[in-house]
Design an enzyme around this catalytic site. Structure first.
Site, PDB file in Angstrom:
ATOM      1  N   GLN A 108       0.809  -1.217   0.000  1.00  0.00           N
ATOM      2  CA  GLN A 108       0.000   0.000   0.000  1.00  0.00           C
ATOM      3  C   GLN A 108       0.843   1.267   0.000  1.00  0.00           C
ATOM      4  O   GLN A 108       0.319   2.349  -0.284  1.00  0.00           O
ATOM      5  CB  GLN A 108      -0.932  -0.013   1.222  1.00  0.00           C
ATOM      6  CG  GLN A 108      -1.942  -1.153   1.143  1.00  0.00           C
ATOM      7  CD  GLN A 108      -2.835  -1.254   2.370  1.00  0.00           C
ATOM      8  OE1 GLN A 108      -2.540  -1.997   3.287  1.00  0.00           O
ATOM      9  NE2 GLN A 108      -3.927  -0.507   2.386  1.00  0.00           N
ATOM     10  N   HIS A 127       1.271  -9.291   4.653  1.00  0.00           N
ATOM     11  CA  HIS A 127       0.107  -8.401   4.687  1.00  0.00           C
ATOM     12  C   HIS A 127      -0.588  -8.465   3.322  1.00  0.00           C
ATOM     13  O   HIS A 127      -0.344  -7.646   2.436  1.00  0.00           O
ATOM     14  CB  HIS A 127       0.521  -6.972   5.034  1.00  0.00           C
ATOM     15  CG  HIS A 127      -0.633  -6.082   5.404  1.00  0.00           C
ATOM     16  ND1 HIS A 127      -0.710  -5.400   6.607  1.00  0.00           N
ATOM     17  CD2 HIS A 127      -1.772  -5.763   4.750  1.00  0.00           C
ATOM     18  CE1 HIS A 127      -1.842  -4.706   6.654  1.00  0.00           C
ATOM     19  NE2 HIS A 127      -2.500  -4.906   5.523  1.00  0.00           N
ATOM     20  N   ASN A 169      -1.340 -10.976   8.421  1.00  0.00           N
ATOM     21  CA  ASN A 169      -2.337  -9.939   8.671  1.00  0.00           C
ATOM     22  C   ASN A 169      -3.712 -10.390   8.189  1.00  0.00           C
ATOM     23  O   ASN A 169      -3.876 -10.800   7.036  1.00  0.00           O
ATOM     24  CB  ASN A 169      -1.957  -8.663   7.914  1.00  0.00           C
ATOM     25  CG  ASN A 169      -2.986  -7.556   8.103  1.00  0.00           C
ATOM     26  OD1 ASN A 169      -3.075  -6.966   9.184  1.00  0.00           O
ATOM     27  ND2 ASN A 169      -3.788  -7.283   7.077  1.00  0.00           N
ATOM     28  N   GLU A 170      -4.675 -10.321   9.077  1.00  0.00           N
ATOM     29  CA  GLU A 170      -6.083 -10.582   8.738  1.00  0.00           C
ATOM     30  C   GLU A 170      -6.279 -11.840   7.898  1.00  0.00           C
ATOM     31  O   GLU A 170      -6.774 -11.774   6.764  1.00  0.00           O
ATOM     32  CB  GLU A 170      -6.709  -9.364   8.046  1.00  0.00           C
ATOM     33  CG  GLU A 170      -6.798  -8.157   8.975  1.00  0.00           C
ATOM     34  CD  GLU A 170      -7.659  -7.028   8.432  1.00  0.00           C
ATOM     35  OE1 GLU A 170      -8.029  -7.077   7.241  1.00  0.00           O
ATOM     36  OE2 GLU A 170      -7.976  -6.111   9.204  1.00  0.00           O
TER      37      GLU A 170
HETATM   38  C1  BGC Z   1      -6.132  -4.018   6.210  1.00  0.00           C
HETATM   39  C2  BGC Z   1      -5.494  -2.801   5.581  1.00  0.00           C
HETATM   40  C3  BGC Z   1      -6.576  -1.917   4.982  1.00  0.00           C
HETATM   41  C4  BGC Z   1      -7.490  -1.459   6.113  1.00  0.00           C
HETATM   42  C5  BGC Z   1      -8.608  -0.531   5.672  1.00  0.00           C
HETATM   43  C6  BGC Z   1      -7.425  -3.754   6.919  1.00  0.00           C
HETATM   44  O1  BGC Z   1      -8.367  -4.671   6.457  1.00  0.00           O
HETATM   45  O2  BGC Z   1      -5.217  -4.718   7.004  1.00  0.00           O
HETATM   46  O3  BGC Z   1      -4.570  -3.218   4.626  1.00  0.00           O
HETATM   47  O4  BGC Z   1      -6.051  -0.842   4.278  1.00  0.00           O
HETATM   48  O5  BGC Z   1      -8.075  -2.569   6.722  1.00  0.00           O
HETATM   49  O6  BGC Z   1      -9.425  -1.140   4.734  1.00  0.00           O
END
Ligand code: BGC
Length: 402
Positions: free
Chosen positions: A21, A115, A158-159
């Protein structure tokens, strides 16, 4: 005057970003390939992003000057391992320079190993569902450990729960994070296996580090009478991933919104409810709901059994920085209330340090710092100094009720 409570000793404050990003030119990822595909569905590709690959020094200096003490950023697997088994020492050295730059500014780095993005070769060989994916991911993690010897906080993935529902390279091209309706148990278990394999490597290589993963908390609420369906909906989209963290050193709580589950017209008969006309929305079309963070912390604590938590992401996409401050005040108040009730929260990291590439578009601006899309010039917004003020005062705002 705002009511406050003292932050616990050692509580840390900072902001987060992710490689794809912000870095720019991340061409060796499958995401980049999708963004530039002739049939791409994204509104715009990531391109040069914020050029943080070259300007990370400015980013870290601004974060530190504001009074923040922690920077969460991700290292890019596709750069470190450009082809399977081929390691770029130059790219490892690049990320080591980022860690050293943090140290030079008195900033603690929190490193995310994965990520969302992965190398093109990883997708070509079957991604998470390949039979040996956990081993291949763990091999990358072992290589990354070479530059992480003094890093205290490490996020494996991440997530993971969003990896299940993100299609192509976008998570919010207008429909909103909470409206995808696919789950895949095989994929969920494969990603969990990769996490556990990565944890084992980190425990072996970096015994002093605290490691865990970060989960998107969607604050699933039920239309009265639809609690059982809410629980069904929630399990493979969130709770499975929280359960996997039970033996970890910490869990990252990422909170932006809530999702209300109730009756729908489709075959399943239940799912996320549309927001009523007139609901206050953010630039990602999510409901404006700062209270989400308190619910997310309480729910995470319940499901994990109370392992330490770090707010690894929380923020709002808005063009109005005063709204960002208001939203974050509400979120911090909700966090203080949860902490008052016993939630073990070790730090708060805002998403995001920079206005960056929001998985398909640069339009939803989450940053504490604006970035000129042509010159890459950084302009701190008032919210950066405001958040730094909380770090300096070592206090957390309360709603007066906690
Ligand atoms: C993610 C980010 C994303 C943010 C806002 C999260 O789901 O880890 O990469 O930019 O939320 O959408």
């Amino acid at each position: 005057m705002t009511d406050t409570v003292p932050a616990p000793a050692g509580f840390f404050w900072g902001a987060a970003t992710a490689a794809h990003q912000t870095e720019g030119g991340n061409w060796n990822t499958a995401h980049w390939a999708d963004e530039y595909h002739p049939q791409a569905t994204v509104r715009e590709p990531s391109g040069d992003a914020c050029d943080s690959y070259h300007r990370f020094g400015e980013d870290i200096a601004l974060l530190a000057a504001a009074g923040l003490d922690t920077y969460r950023f991700s290292i890019e697997w596709a750069r470190i391992e450009p082809e399977e088994g081929v390691i770029s020492l130059a790219q490892l050295a690049h990320y080591r320079r980022m860690i050293d730059t943090c140290r030079a500014h008195g900033v603690e780095p929190m490193i995310t190993l994965h990520h969302f993005t992965f190398p093109r070769w990883w997708r070509a060989r079957g991604g998470w569902k390949a039979a040996d994916s956990a081993t291949v991911f763990a091999n990358y993690v072992r290589v990354a450990c070479d530059i992480l010897h003094d890093v205290s906080w490490i996020v494996t993935i991440n997530e993971p729960n969003m990896l299940l529902v993100n299609r192509e390279s976008t998570i919010d091209t207008g429909v909103g994070l909470n409206t995808h309706d696919e789950t895949d148990e095989v994929l969920a278990r494969a990603i969990a296996a990769a996490h556990h394999a990565a944890m084992a490597v980190i425990r072996e290589e970096l015994p002093g580090a605290k490691a865990g993963w970060t989960v998107a908390n969607q604050v699933f609420q039920a239309v009265p009478g639809w609690e059982a369906q809410r629980d069904l909906w929630q399990y493979w989209r969130e709770d499975f991933f929280l359960e996997q963290a039970r033996g970890d050193d910490f869990i990252g709580v990422q909170s932006y919104l809530r999702t209300i589950i109730g009756p729908t017209d489709d075959e399943r008969g239940y799912g996320p409810q549309d927001w009523p006309e007139g609901t206050r929305r953010t630039l990602t079309s999510w409901e404006y709901y700062p209270e989400a963070l308190g619910h997310a912390l309480r729910h995470t604590q319940d499901v994990t059994g109370g392992i330490p938590m770090v707010v690894t992401e929380n923020g709002i996409a808005t063009a109005d920085d005063a709204e960002r401050i208001a939203y974050t005040t509400g979120a911090l108040q909700a966090m203080a209330s949860a902490m008052g009730d016993g939630a073990d929260v070790r730090g708060y990291l805002h998403w995001s340090l920079l206005d960056n590439y929001e998985w398909g578009s640069f339009e939803p601006t989450f940053g504490l710092i604006a970035v000129d899309r042509v010159t890459f010039e950084r302009t701190p917004k008032p919210s950066l100094a405001w958040l730094g003020g909380w770090a300096r005062s070592a206090a957390i705002p309360t709603s007066g009720r906690s």
